[in-house]
Design a protein around this motif. Structure first.
Motif, PDB file in Angstrom:
ATOM      1  N   ASP A 130       0.854  -1.192   0.000  1.00  0.00           N
ATOM      2  CA  ASP A 130       0.000   0.000   0.000  1.00  0.00           C
ATOM      3  C   ASP A 130       0.890   1.243   0.000  1.00  0.00           C
ATOM      4  N   VAL A 131       0.651   2.146  -0.943  1.00  0.00           N
ATOM      5  CA  VAL A 131       1.433   3.390  -1.012  1.00  0.00           C
ATOM      6  C   VAL A 131       0.572   4.610  -0.678  1.00  0.00           C
ATOM      7  N   GLY A 132      -0.559   4.373  -0.003  1.00  0.00           N
ATOM      8  CA  GLY A 132      -1.339   5.511   0.466  1.00  0.00           C
ATOM      9  C   GLY A 132      -2.829   5.449   0.231  1.00  0.00           C
ATOM     10  N   ASN A 133      -3.338   4.343  -0.333  1.00  0.00           N
ATOM     11  CA  ASN A 133      -4.779   4.271  -0.572  1.00  0.00           C
ATOM     12  C   ASN A 133      -5.595   4.438   0.705  1.00  0.00           C
ATOM     13  N   ASN A 134      -5.142   3.826   1.798  1.00  0.00           N
ATOM     14  CA  ASN A 134      -5.945   3.880   3.018  1.00  0.00           C
ATOM     15  C   ASN A 134      -6.077   5.290   3.589  1.00  0.00           C
ATOM     16  N   ASP A 135      -5.170   6.190   3.219  1.00  0.00           N
ATOM     17  CA  ASP A 135      -5.289   7.573   3.677  1.00  0.00           C
ATOM     18  C   ASP A 135      -6.529   8.253   3.110  1.00  0.00           C
ATOM     19  N   TYR A 136      -7.108   7.693   2.057  1.00  0.00           N
ATOM     20  CA  TYR A 136      -8.282   8.272   1.410  1.00  0.00           C
ATOM     21  C   TYR A 136      -9.582   7.598   1.842  1.00  0.00           C
ATOM     22  N   LEU A 137      -9.477   6.662   2.787  1.00  0.00           N
ATOM     23  CA  LEU A 137     -10.665   6.009   3.330  1.00  0.00           C
ATOM     24  C   LEU A 137     -11.058   6.740   4.607  1.00  0.00           C
ATOM     25  N   PRO A 138     -12.222   7.366   4.640  1.00  0.00           N
ATOM     26  CA  PRO A 138     -12.536   8.323   5.713  1.00  0.00           C
ATOM     27  C   PRO A 138     -12.572   7.751   7.117  1.00  0.00           C
ATOM     28  N   ILE A 139     -12.953   6.480   7.270  1.00  0.00           N
ATOM     29  CA  ILE A 139     -13.066   5.951   8.627  1.00  0.00           C
ATOM     30  C   ILE A 139     -12.103   4.806   8.893  1.00  0.00           C
ATOM     31  N   SER A 140     -11.099   4.663   8.040  1.00  0.00           N
ATOM     32  CA  SER A 140     -10.143   3.582   8.251  1.00  0.00           C
ATOM     33  C   SER A 140      -9.227   3.900   9.427  1.00  0.00           C
ATOM     34  N   ILE A 141      -9.051   2.919  10.304  1.00  0.00           N
ATOM     35  CA  ILE A 141      -8.057   3.073  11.367  1.00  0.00           C
ATOM     36  C   ILE A 141      -6.777   2.322  11.001  1.00  0.00           C
ATOM     37  N   THR A 142      -6.802   1.651   9.859  1.00  0.00           N
ATOM     38  CA  THR A 142      -5.615   0.953   9.368  1.00  0.00           C
ATOM     39  C   THR A 142      -4.902   1.877   8.402  1.00  0.00           C
ATOM     40  N   ARG A 143      -4.061   2.736   8.954  1.00  0.00           N
ATOM     41  CA  ARG A 143      -3.380   3.710   8.114  1.00  0.00           C
ATOM     42  C   ARG A 143      -2.044   4.090   8.736  1.00  0.00           C
ATOM     43  N   ALA A 144      -1.181   4.624   7.901  1.00  0.00           N
ATOM     44  CA  ALA A 144       0.170   4.992   8.342  1.00  0.00           C
ATOM     45  C   ALA A 144       0.409   6.447   7.965  1.00  0.00           C
ATOM     46  N   ASP A 145      -0.414   7.319   8.499  1.00  0.00           N
ATOM     47  CA  ASP A 145      -0.381   8.729   8.122  1.00  0.00           C
ATOM     48  C   ASP A 145       0.178   9.640   9.205  1.00  0.00           C
ATOM     49  N   LEU A 146       0.784   9.033  10.226  1.00  0.00           N
ATOM     50  CA  LEU A 146       1.370   9.820  11.304  1.00  0.00           C
ATOM     51  C   LEU A 146       2.831   9.430  11.486  1.00  0.00           C
ATOM     52  N   PRO A 147       3.686  10.378  11.933  1.00  0.00           N
ATOM     53  CA  PRO A 147       5.074  10.021  12.228  1.00  0.00           C
ATOM     54  C   PRO A 147       5.103   9.061  13.411  1.00  0.00           C
ATOM     55  N   PRO A 148       6.154   8.232  13.483  1.00  0.00           N
ATOM     56  CA  PRO A 148       7.373   8.264  12.679  1.00  0.00           C
ATOM     57  C   PRO A 148       7.327   7.470  11.376  1.00  0.00           C
TER      58      PRO A 148
END
Length: 370
Positions: A44-62
Protein backbone atom coordinates in the motif's frame (compact mmCIF):
# COMPACT_ATOMS: atom_id res chain seq x y z
CA UNK A 1 -15.44 19.55 -45.55
CA UNK A 2 -16.82 18.28 -42.27
CA UNK A 3 -16.01 14.67 -43.23
CA UNK A 4 -12.47 15.67 -44.21
CA UNK A 5 -12.06 17.49 -40.91
CA UNK A 6 -13.20 14.39 -39.01
CA UNK A 7 -10.72 12.25 -40.93
CA UNK A 8 -7.88 14.64 -40.09
CA UNK A 9 -8.86 14.53 -36.42
CA UNK A 10 -8.98 10.73 -36.48
CA UNK A 11 -5.51 10.49 -38.04
CA UNK A 12 -4.15 13.05 -35.61
CA UNK A 13 -5.70 11.10 -32.72
CA UNK A 14 -4.04 7.92 -33.98
CA UNK A 15 -0.62 9.52 -34.03
CA UNK A 16 -1.09 11.11 -30.62
CA UNK A 17 -1.79 7.65 -29.18
CA UNK A 18 1.10 6.13 -31.14
CA UNK A 19 3.56 8.75 -29.93
CA UNK A 20 2.39 8.40 -26.35
CA UNK A 21 2.92 4.64 -26.53
CA UNK A 22 6.30 5.10 -28.16
CA UNK A 23 7.35 7.53 -25.46
CA UNK A 24 6.18 5.16 -22.77
CA UNK A 25 8.06 2.23 -24.26
CA UNK A 26 11.30 4.13 -24.54
CA UNK A 27 11.24 6.63 -21.69
CA UNK A 28 14.43 6.35 -19.69
CA UNK A 29 14.82 2.68 -20.59
CA UNK A 30 11.83 1.52 -18.60
CA UNK A 31 11.33 -2.21 -18.93
CA UNK A 32 7.54 -2.31 -19.13
CA UNK A 33 4.88 0.30 -19.87
CA UNK A 34 3.22 0.18 -16.46
CA UNK A 35 2.96 -1.52 -13.09
CA UNK A 36 -0.41 -2.43 -11.57
CA UNK A 37 -0.27 -3.34 -7.87
CA UNK A 38 -2.78 -5.36 -5.84
CA UNK A 39 -2.43 -6.38 -2.22
CA UNK A 40 -2.23 -5.37 1.40
CA UNK A 41 -0.15 -3.09 3.63
CA UNK A 42 3.12 -4.54 2.35
CA UNK A 43 2.54 -2.71 -0.94
CA UNK A 44 0.00 0.00 0.00
CA UNK A 45 1.43 3.39 -1.01
CA UNK A 46 -1.34 5.51 0.47
CA UNK A 47 -4.78 4.27 -0.57
CA UNK A 48 -5.94 3.88 3.02
CA UNK A 49 -5.29 7.57 3.68
CA UNK A 50 -8.28 8.27 1.41
CA UNK A 51 -10.66 6.01 3.33
CA UNK A 52 -12.54 8.32 5.71
CA UNK A 53 -13.07 5.95 8.63
CA UNK A 54 -10.14 3.58 8.25
CA UNK A 55 -8.06 3.07 11.37
CA UNK A 56 -5.62 0.95 9.37
CA UNK A 57 -3.38 3.71 8.11
CA UNK A 58 0.17 4.99 8.34
CA UNK A 59 -0.38 8.73 8.12
CA UNK A 60 1.37 9.82 11.30
CA UNK A 61 5.07 10.02 12.23
CA UNK A 62 7.37 8.26 12.68
CA UNK A 63 6.08 6.42 9.60
CA UNK A 64 8.02 7.81 6.64
CA UNK A 65 10.98 8.94 8.75
CA UNK A 66 13.39 7.59 6.09
CA UNK A 67 11.27 8.37 3.04
CA UNK A 68 12.80 11.09 0.81
CA UNK A 69 10.22 13.61 2.09
CA UNK A 70 10.80 12.54 5.73
CA UNK A 71 7.02 12.54 6.15
CA UNK A 72 4.32 9.85 6.43
CA UNK A 73 3.06 8.75 3.02
CA UNK A 74 0.55 6.04 3.89
CA UNK A 75 3.24 3.37 3.53
CA UNK A 76 3.48 0.99 6.48
CA UNK A 77 7.23 1.48 6.62
CA UNK A 78 9.95 3.79 7.79
CA UNK A 79 10.65 4.49 4.12
CA UNK A 80 9.99 2.78 0.81
CA UNK A 81 8.21 -0.53 0.41
CA UNK A 82 8.08 -3.47 -1.99
CA UNK A 83 6.05 -1.61 -4.61
CA UNK A 84 8.57 1.26 -4.66
CA UNK A 85 11.60 -0.97 -5.13
CA UNK A 86 10.03 -3.08 -7.88
CA UNK A 87 9.10 0.12 -9.72
CA UNK A 88 12.65 1.47 -9.30
CA UNK A 89 14.12 -1.71 -10.74
CA UNK A 90 11.78 -1.44 -13.72
CA UNK A 91 12.81 2.23 -14.10
CA UNK A 92 9.23 3.33 -13.53
CA UNK A 93 7.81 5.89 -11.13
CA UNK A 94 6.00 4.30 -8.20
CA UNK A 95 2.43 3.48 -9.18
CA UNK A 96 0.27 6.09 -7.41
CA UNK A 97 -2.68 5.20 -5.14
CA UNK A 98 -5.86 4.74 -7.16
CA UNK A 99 -7.94 6.71 -4.65
CA UNK A 100 -5.55 9.65 -4.92
CA UNK A 101 -5.98 9.80 -8.69
CA UNK A 102 -9.75 9.66 -8.69
CA UNK A 103 -10.02 12.15 -5.82
CA UNK A 104 -8.88 15.01 -8.08
CA UNK A 105 -11.68 14.45 -10.60
CA UNK A 106 -11.84 13.69 -14.30
CA UNK A 107 -9.95 16.70 -15.63
CA UNK A 108 -7.23 14.70 -17.38
CA UNK A 109 -6.55 15.25 -21.08
CA UNK A 110 -4.97 11.78 -21.22
CA UNK A 111 -5.39 8.76 -19.01
CA UNK A 112 -3.97 9.28 -15.49
CA UNK A 113 -3.07 5.60 -15.38
CA UNK A 114 -0.42 5.48 -18.11
CA UNK A 115 2.42 4.42 -15.81
CA UNK A 116 0.19 2.15 -13.78
CA UNK A 117 -1.66 2.47 -10.51
CA UNK A 118 -1.78 0.83 -7.09
CA UNK A 119 -5.01 -0.58 -5.67
CA UNK A 120 -3.30 -2.09 -2.59
CA UNK A 121 -4.85 -1.44 0.79
CA UNK A 122 -3.63 -2.13 4.31
CA UNK A 123 -5.82 -4.79 5.93
CA UNK A 124 -6.89 -6.45 2.69
CA UNK A 125 -6.88 -10.19 2.29
CA UNK A 126 -7.80 -12.69 -0.38
CA UNK A 127 -11.13 -13.15 1.40
CA UNK A 128 -13.35 -10.10 1.62
CA UNK A 129 -14.07 -10.51 5.33
CA UNK A 130 -10.43 -10.59 6.40
CA UNK A 131 -9.22 -8.35 9.23
CA UNK A 132 -12.53 -7.89 11.01
CA UNK A 133 -15.99 -6.64 10.12
CA UNK A 134 -15.51 -3.07 11.22
CA UNK A 135 -12.21 -2.20 9.58
CA UNK A 136 -12.30 -0.10 6.44
CA UNK A 137 -10.02 -1.14 3.58
CA UNK A 138 -10.24 -1.97 -0.11
CA UNK A 139 -11.03 -5.66 -0.47
CA UNK A 140 -9.31 -7.64 -3.20
CA UNK A 141 -12.65 -7.99 -4.97
CA UNK A 142 -13.00 -4.20 -4.99
CA UNK A 143 -9.37 -3.76 -6.09
CA UNK A 144 -10.08 -5.90 -9.15
CA UNK A 145 -13.27 -3.93 -9.82
CA UNK A 146 -11.25 -0.72 -9.70
CA UNK A 147 -8.77 -2.20 -12.17
CA UNK A 148 -11.58 -3.05 -14.58
CA UNK A 149 -12.65 0.61 -14.42
CA UNK A 150 -9.04 1.64 -15.16
CA UNK A 151 -8.98 -0.76 -18.09
CA UNK A 152 -12.10 0.88 -19.49
CA UNK A 153 -10.43 4.27 -19.12
CA UNK A 154 -7.37 3.05 -21.03
CA UNK A 155 -9.58 1.68 -23.80
CA UNK A 156 -11.26 5.08 -24.08
CA UNK A 157 -7.91 6.84 -24.47
CA UNK A 158 -5.99 4.24 -26.49
CA UNK A 159 -8.62 2.21 -28.26
CA UNK A 160 -9.24 -1.48 -27.63
CA UNK A 161 -6.18 -2.71 -29.54
CA UNK A 162 -3.81 -0.12 -28.08
CA UNK A 163 -4.97 -0.76 -24.52
CA UNK A 164 -4.69 -4.52 -24.97
CA UNK A 165 -1.06 -4.31 -26.12
CA UNK A 166 -0.19 -1.79 -23.43
CA UNK A 167 -1.71 -3.81 -20.59
CA UNK A 168 -0.38 -7.16 -21.83
CA UNK A 169 3.19 -5.83 -21.72
CA UNK A 170 2.72 -4.37 -18.22
CA UNK A 171 3.38 -6.16 -14.93
CA UNK A 172 0.75 -7.04 -12.34
CA UNK A 173 2.11 -7.36 -8.81
CA UNK A 174 0.04 -9.46 -6.38
CA UNK A 175 1.14 -9.32 -2.72
CA UNK A 176 -1.65 -10.59 -0.49
CA UNK A 177 -2.56 -13.38 1.91
CA UNK A 178 -0.82 -12.47 5.16
CA UNK A 179 -4.00 -11.07 6.71
CA UNK A 180 -5.91 -14.23 5.82
CA UNK A 181 -3.33 -16.33 7.68
CA UNK A 182 -3.38 -13.97 10.68
CA UNK A 183 -7.18 -14.13 10.63
CA UNK A 184 -7.02 -17.93 10.72
CA UNK A 185 -4.52 -17.86 13.58
CA UNK A 186 -6.76 -15.74 15.81
CA UNK A 187 -10.16 -17.22 14.87
CA UNK A 188 -11.18 -20.44 16.58
CA UNK A 189 -14.31 -20.44 14.40
CA UNK A 190 -12.25 -20.56 11.21
CA UNK A 191 -10.07 -23.33 12.61
CA UNK A 192 -13.20 -25.33 13.47
CA UNK A 193 -14.64 -24.83 9.97
CA UNK A 194 -11.46 -25.64 8.00
CA UNK A 195 -8.29 -27.62 8.51
CA UNK A 196 -5.18 -25.56 7.65
CA UNK A 197 -4.86 -27.40 4.34
CA UNK A 198 -8.50 -26.76 3.43
CA UNK A 199 -8.14 -23.10 4.33
CA UNK A 200 -5.02 -22.43 2.23
CA UNK A 201 -6.47 -24.31 -0.76
CA UNK A 202 -9.56 -22.12 -0.47
CA UNK A 203 -7.31 -19.05 -0.37
CA UNK A 204 -5.55 -20.12 -3.56
CA UNK A 205 -8.83 -20.97 -5.28
CA UNK A 206 -10.35 -17.60 -4.39
CA UNK A 207 -7.26 -15.82 -5.69
CA UNK A 208 -7.47 -17.83 -8.92
CA UNK A 209 -10.98 -16.48 -9.52
CA UNK A 210 -9.70 -12.90 -9.26
CA UNK A 211 -6.76 -13.64 -11.56
CA UNK A 212 -9.16 -14.85 -14.22
CA UNK A 213 -10.99 -11.52 -14.02
CA UNK A 214 -7.68 -9.72 -14.57
CA UNK A 215 -6.83 -12.03 -17.46
CA UNK A 216 -10.21 -11.30 -19.04
CA UNK A 217 -9.12 -7.66 -19.08
CA UNK A 218 -5.76 -8.24 -20.81
CA UNK A 219 -3.44 -8.92 -17.84
CA UNK A 220 -0.77 -11.39 -18.95
CA UNK A 221 2.37 -10.95 -16.80
CA UNK A 222 2.15 -11.46 -13.03
CA UNK A 223 4.51 -11.14 -10.07
CA UNK A 224 3.38 -13.10 -7.01
CA UNK A 225 4.95 -12.47 -3.62
CA UNK A 226 4.82 -15.61 -1.51
CA UNK A 227 4.08 -15.23 2.19
CA UNK A 228 7.00 -14.60 4.52
CA UNK A 229 7.49 -16.47 7.83
CA UNK A 230 4.68 -14.46 9.43
CA UNK A 231 5.15 -16.26 12.72
CA UNK A 232 8.53 -14.54 13.17
CA UNK A 233 7.19 -10.98 13.17
CA UNK A 234 7.29 -9.23 16.59
CA UNK A 235 3.52 -9.40 17.16
CA UNK A 236 3.62 -13.18 16.77
CA UNK A 237 6.80 -13.65 18.79
CA UNK A 238 5.22 -11.63 21.59
CA UNK A 239 2.68 -14.43 22.08
CA UNK A 240 5.47 -16.78 23.21
CA UNK A 241 7.27 -16.41 26.53
CA UNK A 242 10.57 -17.23 24.84
CA UNK A 243 9.96 -14.70 22.03
CA UNK A 244 10.43 -17.53 19.56
CA UNK A 245 8.66 -17.64 16.21
CA UNK A 246 5.09 -18.94 16.13
CA UNK A 247 5.67 -22.15 14.24
CA UNK A 248 1.98 -22.83 13.65
CA UNK A 249 1.64 -19.55 11.78
CA UNK A 250 4.84 -20.24 9.87
CA UNK A 251 3.62 -23.69 8.85
CA UNK A 252 0.36 -22.22 7.53
CA UNK A 253 2.35 -19.65 5.55
CA UNK A 254 4.42 -22.43 3.96
CA UNK A 255 1.28 -24.44 3.24
CA UNK A 256 -0.30 -21.48 1.48
CA UNK A 257 2.83 -20.89 -0.59
CA UNK A 258 2.69 -24.50 -1.77
CA UNK A 259 -1.02 -24.17 -2.57
CA UNK A 260 -0.32 -20.94 -4.47
CA UNK A 261 2.40 -22.58 -6.56
CA UNK A 262 0.16 -25.53 -7.37
CA UNK A 263 -2.66 -23.16 -8.35
CA UNK A 264 -0.35 -21.13 -10.60
CA UNK A 265 0.87 -24.23 -12.41
CA UNK A 266 -2.73 -25.26 -13.02
CA UNK A 267 -3.69 -21.77 -14.15
CA UNK A 268 -0.80 -21.71 -16.60
CA UNK A 269 -2.12 -24.91 -18.18
CA UNK A 270 -5.57 -23.31 -18.52
CA UNK A 271 -4.34 -19.92 -19.73
CA UNK A 272 -1.16 -20.62 -21.65
CA UNK A 273 -0.71 -16.98 -22.63
CA UNK A 274 0.13 -15.88 -19.09
CA UNK A 275 3.63 -15.66 -17.60
CA UNK A 276 4.53 -15.24 -13.96
CA UNK A 277 7.31 -14.94 -11.42
CA UNK A 278 6.82 -16.39 -7.94
CA UNK A 279 8.97 -14.71 -5.29
CA UNK A 280 10.08 -16.96 -2.44
CA UNK A 281 9.76 -14.32 0.23
CA UNK A 282 9.64 -17.01 2.91
CA UNK A 283 13.16 -18.26 2.28
CA UNK A 284 14.70 -14.80 1.96
CA UNK A 285 13.18 -13.49 5.20
CA UNK A 286 13.91 -16.75 7.03
CA UNK A 287 17.55 -16.28 6.06
CA UNK A 288 17.44 -12.77 7.56
CA UNK A 289 16.12 -14.21 10.81
CA UNK A 290 18.51 -17.18 11.02
CA UNK A 291 21.67 -15.44 9.82
CA UNK A 292 21.15 -11.70 10.37
CA UNK A 293 24.79 -10.67 10.39
CA UNK A 294 25.21 -11.88 6.81
CA UNK A 295 22.77 -9.16 5.77
CA UNK A 296 23.86 -6.42 8.15
CA UNK A 297 21.08 -6.90 10.73
CA UNK A 298 21.57 -7.02 14.48
CA UNK A 299 17.92 -7.20 15.66
CA UNK A 300 15.47 -9.77 14.29
CA UNK A 301 12.98 -10.16 17.15
CA UNK A 302 11.94 -6.68 18.25
CA UNK A 303 10.27 -4.03 16.15
CA UNK A 304 12.10 -0.77 15.63
CA UNK A 305 8.97 1.26 16.44
CA UNK A 306 6.45 0.52 19.17
CA UNK A 307 6.14 0.10 22.93
CA UNK A 308 6.19 -2.81 25.36
CA UNK A 309 7.76 -6.23 25.00
CA UNK A 310 9.57 -6.45 21.64
CA UNK A 311 7.98 -3.06 20.85
CA UNK A 312 4.96 -5.17 19.93
CA UNK A 313 2.38 -4.27 22.60
CA UNK A 314 1.61 -0.77 21.35
CA UNK A 315 1.87 -0.22 17.58
CA UNK A 316 3.99 2.44 15.93
CA UNK A 317 2.43 5.78 16.92
CA UNK A 318 3.75 9.30 17.54
CA UNK A 319 4.11 8.37 21.23
CA UNK A 320 6.17 5.29 20.39
CA UNK A 321 9.90 5.05 20.68
CA UNK A 322 11.81 4.08 17.56
CA UNK A 323 15.33 2.85 17.01
CA UNK A 324 17.98 5.35 15.87
CA UNK A 325 19.37 3.01 13.18
CA UNK A 326 16.60 1.38 11.19
CA UNK A 327 19.15 -0.43 9.03
CA UNK A 328 19.90 -2.75 11.98
CA UNK A 329 16.34 -4.08 12.21
CA UNK A 330 14.44 -6.59 10.09
CA UNK A 331 11.09 -5.29 11.39
CA UNK A 332 9.95 -1.68 11.47
CA UNK A 333 6.73 -2.15 13.45
CA UNK A 334 5.04 -5.22 14.98
CA UNK A 335 4.17 -6.72 11.57
CA UNK A 336 5.97 -4.85 8.75
CA UNK A 337 9.61 -5.04 7.60
CA UNK A 338 12.01 -2.14 7.45
CA UNK A 339 12.95 -0.44 4.23
CA UNK A 340 16.38 -2.07 4.56
CA UNK A 341 14.91 -5.59 4.68
CA UNK A 342 12.66 -4.96 1.69
CA UNK A 343 15.50 -3.47 -0.35
CA UNK A 344 17.60 -6.62 0.10
CA UNK A 345 14.61 -8.84 -0.65
CA UNK A 346 13.87 -7.15 -3.98
CA UNK A 347 17.57 -7.15 -4.90
CA UNK A 348 17.53 -10.94 -4.53
CA UNK A 349 14.35 -11.66 -6.46
CA UNK A 350 14.46 -9.09 -9.24
CA UNK A 351 17.47 -10.55 -11.02
CA UNK A 352 19.01 -13.24 -8.95
CA UNK A 353 19.35 -16.82 -7.92
CA UNK A 354 16.76 -19.35 -9.17
CA UNK A 355 16.41 -20.51 -5.56
CA UNK A 356 14.39 -17.37 -4.82
CA UNK A 357 12.19 -17.10 -7.93
CA UNK A 358 10.15 -19.51 -10.03
CA UNK A 359 9.98 -20.12 -12.97
CA UNK A 360 11.79 -16.85 -13.77
CA UNK A 361 12.92 -13.71 -11.99
CA UNK A 362 11.17 -10.37 -12.35
CA UNK A 363 13.65 -8.99 -14.87
CA UNK A 364 13.14 -12.04 -17.09
CA UNK A 365 9.39 -11.68 -16.76
CA UNK A 366 9.56 -8.04 -17.80
CA UNK A 367 11.40 -9.10 -20.96
CA UNK A 368 8.82 -11.74 -21.97
CA UNK A 369 7.36 -10.80 -25.35
CA UNK A 370 3.57 -10.91 -25.59
Amino acid sequence: MKMASNCVCAVRGFWVVFLVLLRLSCAEGQMVPALFVFGDSLVDVGNNDYLPISITRADLPPYGVDFPTKKPTGRFSNGKNTADFIAEKLRLPTSPPYLALISVGESYSSSPFLNGVSFASGGAGIFDGTYGKYQQYITLTKQVEYYIAVHENLVQHMGSSGAKKYVAKSLFVIAIGSNDILDYSRSSDLRKQHTPQQYVVLMASSLKDQLKHLHNHDARKFVFAGLSPIGCCPSQRNQNKTASCNEDTNSWSRMYNMALLAMLKGLKSELNDISYSYLDTYTVVKNFVQNPSAYGFTEVKAACCGLGNLNAIVPCLPISQYCPNRRDHVFWDPVHPTEAAVRILIDKVFHGSPQYTYPMDVQQLAAVDV
